[in-house]
Design an enzyme around this catalytic site. Structure first.
Site, PDB file in Angstrom:
ATOM      1  N   LYS A 114      -4.161  54.233  44.039  1.00  0.00           N
ATOM      2  CA  LYS A 114      -4.750  54.700  45.263  1.00  0.00           C
ATOM      3  C   LYS A 114      -4.573  56.215  45.482  1.00  0.00           C
ATOM      4  O   LYS A 114      -5.429  56.786  45.580  1.00  0.00           O
ATOM      5  CB  LYS A 114      -3.745  54.030  46.399  1.00  0.00           C
ATOM      6  CG  LYS A 114      -4.300  52.739  46.965  1.00  0.00           C
ATOM      7  CD  LYS A 114      -5.040  52.636  48.378  1.00  0.00           C
ATOM      8  CE  LYS A 114      -5.991  51.898  48.650  1.00  0.00           C
ATOM      9  NZ  LYS A 114      -5.428  50.473  48.896  1.00  0.00           N
ATOM     10  N   LYS A 193     -17.853  39.144  31.712  1.00  0.00           N
ATOM     11  CA  LYS A 193     -16.961  38.592  32.394  1.00  0.00           C
ATOM     12  C   LYS A 193     -17.552  38.082  33.697  1.00  0.00           C
ATOM     13  O   LYS A 193     -18.059  39.039  34.690  1.00  0.00           O
ATOM     14  CB  LYS A 193     -15.913  39.477  32.412  1.00  0.00           C
ATOM     15  CG  LYS A 193     -14.686  39.214  33.467  1.00  0.00           C
ATOM     16  CD  LYS A 193     -13.653  40.129  33.498  1.00  0.00           C
ATOM     17  CE  LYS A 193     -12.377  39.572  34.346  1.00  0.00           C
ATOM     18  NZ  LYS A 193     -12.530  39.495  35.666  1.00  0.00           N
ATOM     19  N   LYS A 196     -16.793  38.701  40.790  1.00  0.00           N
ATOM     20  CA  LYS A 196     -17.574  38.681  42.311  1.00  0.00           C
ATOM     21  C   LYS A 196     -18.175  40.121  42.008  1.00  0.00           C
ATOM     22  O   LYS A 196     -19.209  40.307  42.852  1.00  0.00           O
ATOM     23  CB  LYS A 196     -16.819  38.321  43.406  1.00  0.00           C
ATOM     24  CG  LYS A 196     -15.637  39.252  43.501  1.00  0.00           C
ATOM     25  CD  LYS A 196     -15.092  38.384  44.963  1.00  0.00           C
ATOM     26  CE  LYS A 196     -13.546  39.269  45.032  1.00  0.00           C
ATOM     27  NZ  LYS A 196     -12.515  38.824  44.296  1.00  0.00           N
TER      28      LYS A 196
HETATM   29  P1  ADP Z   1     -12.979  38.909  40.699  1.00  0.00           P
HETATM   30  O1  ADP Z   1     -13.078  39.468  39.053  1.00  0.00           O
HETATM   31  O2  ADP Z   1     -14.171  37.819  40.778  1.00  0.00           O
HETATM   32  O3  ADP Z   1     -12.658  39.823  41.630  1.00  0.00           O
HETATM   33  P2  ADP Z   1     -10.300  38.411  40.900  1.00  0.00           P
HETATM   34  O4  ADP Z   1      -9.807  39.658  40.402  1.00  0.00           O
HETATM   35  O5  ADP Z   1     -10.143  38.124  42.407  1.00  0.00           O
HETATM   36  O6  ADP Z   1     -11.682  37.902  40.420  1.00  0.00           O
HETATM   37  O7  ADP Z   1      -9.647  37.232  40.158  1.00  0.00           O
HETATM   38  C1  ADP Z   1      -8.400  36.544  40.697  1.00  0.00           C
HETATM   39  C2  ADP Z   1      -7.776  35.604  39.465  1.00  0.00           C
HETATM   40  O8  ADP Z   1      -8.864  34.782  38.727  1.00  0.00           O
HETATM   41  C3  ADP Z   1      -7.190  36.439  38.668  1.00  0.00           C
HETATM   42  O9  ADP Z   1      -5.739  36.286  38.327  1.00  0.00           O
HETATM   43  C4  ADP Z   1      -8.007  36.365  37.320  1.00  0.00           C
HETATM   44  O10 ADP Z   1      -7.132  35.973  35.998  1.00  0.00           O
HETATM   45  C5  ADP Z   1      -8.776  35.054  37.314  1.00  0.00           C
HETATM   46  N1  ADP Z   1     -10.184  35.370  36.809  1.00  0.00           N
HETATM   47  C6  ADP Z   1     -11.174  36.176  37.576  1.00  0.00           C
HETATM   48  N2  ADP Z   1     -12.141  36.095  36.681  1.00  0.00           N
HETATM   49  C7  ADP Z   1     -11.918  35.517  35.751  1.00  0.00           C
HETATM   50  C8  ADP Z   1     -12.878  35.362  34.458  1.00  0.00           C
HETATM   51  N3  ADP Z   1     -14.022  35.591  34.349  1.00  0.00           N
HETATM   52  N4  ADP Z   1     -12.425  34.556  33.502  1.00  0.00           N
HETATM   53  C9  ADP Z   1     -10.941  34.090  33.494  1.00  0.00           C
HETATM   54  N5  ADP Z   1     -10.198  34.254  34.674  1.00  0.00           N
HETATM   55  C10 ADP Z   1     -10.680  35.165  35.781  1.00  0.00           C
END
Ligand code: ADP
Ligand code: TRP
Length: 314
Positions: A114, A193, A196
């Protein structure tokens, strides 16, 4: 009788879940937690470091519980509660804050990132690792399932507990992170990957139409007979041998393969979607109320010991 090890994890709402979240984090957690004496906590006070809207806060709390129960967490097999219902968390956090130094907390990634971005960090964000340490240590949790990004916070918890033990005598057990390793990185509709932030997701609780739209948008190249991006997602839902048959039968027919994928996704997620829709706000409040009672019972017992050790109990 063999006693189960104590497990605690904390969760914050991360918005609408996608199948990457499910196969990367939620499913492996659901496959694991029953082997432990598990405590699952909604980290609503942690969320307060970034949320300034009561209705969003309320929705997030309800959603995160609803999501976990829908994917298979059984509130009868774990204590499921929210942090703000157990005042001992903030009390113990204060005690740890009195033991660790400012330079130590300044090394925490969340805070450092941050500051590096020029954002004013709140004192809450600065102290975030000590609240998390108290979440864990309050319940003598030995195992803490977290994503890789939370590894440092578990080190901070060990350090806080160690500092207390050295100052006041053995009180807290040393927690160990359990880095959740799901199926690896789940690819999105564009082959990157799934995330969102890339808008390449297949929604976990989407309707069949929403899933179909996402699957139809999967980018396919015309060079091979097997659309790689479709196959990469498909293998989460069917094993290799089963897929061999489907991909042979529909060689080169991308539309058919996508249709098959839509069906296979639907078979897996429809029950979770239906479960999710059946859980009312009142159900969730009941679950959290029950969890709060159980968590408070344990936390109060632990705090009696802590208060005696620090000398505030006369
Ligand atoms: P995003 O990338 O959509 O913002 P988050 O960071 O909120 O997802 O991820 C929440 C959890 O889901 C994390 O602990 C991560 O390990 C898992 N995760 C998110 N995207 C993936 C992916 N493409 N493949 C495997 N695990 C994922
Ligand atoms: N900081 C964690 C996260 O952002 C959530 C969390 C809060 C947590 N308290 C915890 C995780 C205790 C494990 C144990 O994901």
């Amino acid at each position: 009788m063999e006693t189960k090890k104590r497990l605690l994890t904390g969760m914050q709402s991360t918005g609408d879940l996608h199948i990457g979240n499910y196969f990367g984090a939620l499913k492996p957690f659901v496959d694991t937690y029953k082997a432990y004496d598990s405590i699952i906590m909604v980290a609503d006070l942690h969320a307060l470091t970034s949320i300034r809207d009561a209705s969003i806060m309320r929705q997030n709390i309800l959603n995160v519980v609803r999501d976990y129960v829908a994917v298979g967490v059984d509130p009868k097999q774990a204590i499921l509660f929210k942090q703000s219902d157990v005042p001992a968390h903030t009390e113990l956090a204060w005690i740890f804050e009195c033991l660790v130094s400012v330079p130590f907390l300044m090394q925490a990634h969340a805070y450092k990132d941050k500051v590096a971005k020029g954002i004013d960090a709140s004192a809450g964000l600065f102290n975030y690792p000590m609240l998390m340490a108290s979440d864990i240590l309050l319940y003598d949790a030995e195992v803490v399932p977290v994503g890789e990004d939370q590894r440092q916070h578990i080190e901070y918890a060990r350090e806080a507990g160690g500092k207390f033990n050295r100052a006041f005598g053995d009180t807290f057990v040393e927690p160990q992170e359990m880095i959740i390793k799901g199926v690896g990185i789940v690819a999105g509709t564009d082959g990157q990957k799934m995330s969102k932030s890339y808008k390449n997701t297949i929604p976990l609780f989407g309707t069949k139409d929403e899933v179909a739209r996402a699957v139809m948008s999967i980018v396919t190249d015309s060079s091979g007979e097997r659309p790689q991006n479709v196959y990469a997602i498909h293998q989460l839902f069917k094993n290799k041998a089963e897929l061999e048959i489907v991909y042979e039968e529909h060689k080169g027919k991308y539309k058919n393969l996508k249709d098959a994928l839509i069906e296979d996704i639907e078979n897996v997620i429809a029950p979770m979607r239906e479960k999710r829709e059946s859980i009312t706000d009142a159900d969730i409040k009941d679950i959290l109320k029950d969890g709060a009672e159980k968590a408070n019972e344990r936390a109060v017992r632990k705090m009696e010991v802590v208060r005696k050790k620090i000398g505030v109990t006369l």
